[in-house]
Design an enzyme around this catalytic site. Structure first.
Site, mmCIF file in Angstrom:
data_model
loop_
_atom_site.group_PDB
_atom_site.id
_atom_site.type_symbol
_atom_site.label_atom_id
_atom_site.label_comp_id
_atom_site.label_asym_id
_atom_site.label_seq_id
_atom_site.Cartn_x
_atom_site.Cartn_y
_atom_site.Cartn_z
ATOM 1 N N PHE A 47 -3.640 11.407 4.661
ATOM 2 C CA PHE A 47 -4.252 11.297 3.244
ATOM 3 C C PHE A 47 -5.012 12.875 2.865
ATOM 4 C CE2 PHE A 47 -7.145 9.078 6.221
ATOM 5 C CZ PHE A 47 -8.389 9.900 6.183
ATOM 6 N N GLY A 50 -3.241 15.512 0.127
ATOM 7 C CA GLY A 50 -3.460 15.231 -1.166
ATOM 8 C C GLY A 50 -4.785 14.907 -1.644
ATOM 9 N N HIS A 51 -5.639 14.957 -0.736
ATOM 10 C CA HIS A 51 -7.054 14.384 -1.136
ATOM 11 C C HIS A 51 -7.978 15.196 -0.380
ATOM 12 C CE1 HIS A 51 -10.248 11.348 -1.999
ATOM 13 N NE2 HIS A 51 -9.597 10.924 -2.899
ATOM 14 N N PHE A 52 -8.461 16.009 -0.874
ATOM 15 C CA PHE A 52 -7.764 17.124 -1.848
ATOM 16 C C PHE A 52 -7.575 18.464 -1.389
ATOM 17 C CE2 PHE A 52 -11.018 14.294 -4.170
ATOM 18 C CZ PHE A 52 -9.849 13.653 -5.104
ATOM 19 N N LEU A 57 -11.382 15.165 1.441
ATOM 20 C CA LEU A 57 -12.282 14.000 1.428
ATOM 21 C C LEU A 57 -11.833 12.823 1.736
ATOM 22 C CD1 LEU A 57 -14.322 14.838 -1.852
ATOM 23 C CD2 LEU A 57 -14.964 15.451 0.139
#
Length: 145
Positions: A47, A50-52, A57
């Site tokens: 994850f 893409g986050h971020f 985070l």
């Protein structure tokens, strides 16, 4: 207290698998009452792509899911849960207090608050990093066949 559960023991209780199994180990367990689990947060988590980008985070919903999985360890060992699957029925009073980033170790506590009619219940979840509260909330579940 029961023995610690490794990831293999957790997988015997929960249907979650990579990349969605978010608990690495159960370090405390009181049958029918509570469990404490660990999630080691690494930069390799899918994850974080893409986050971020540039500021990784851990998504809050995944912190809640990790708390729920520790709750699932408690719930799935109850006699009423035999042959059932524990699924979310609601999420109440969830608050996020601090960001979770790569290198953090989440300490996840889930305490069974109630079980009604052998099918519905509530778990209180807390997530901590270095003794600091990260997130907390009430997680409602339903046992389905």
């Amino acid at each position: 207290m029961a023995d610690v559960l490794t990831v293999e023991g957790i997988q015997k209780l929960l249907p979650h698998r990579y990349p969605f199994l978010l608990v690495d180990r159960i370090v405390e367990y009181v049958p029918g009452e509570r469990a404490v689990g660990i999630k080691n947060v690494t930069v390799n988590e899918p994850f974080f792509q893409g986050h971020f980008p540039g500021r990784p985070l851990m998504p809050g919903v995944l912190i809640v899911e990790a708390m729920a999985q520790v709750g699932g360890v408690v719930v799935m060992q109850l006699p009423e849960a035999h042959g059932h699957l524990s699924v979310f029925a609601g999420i109440d009073k969830v608050r996020f207090r601090r960001q979770v980033t790569p290198g953090d170790q989440l300490i996840l506590t889930a305490t069974l608050v109630r079980l009604r009619m052998g099918r519905f219940g509530q778990v209180q979840g807390k997530a901590m990093v270095n003794g600091e509260l990260v997130a907390e909330g009430d997680l409602l579940f339903s046992l389905v066949e």
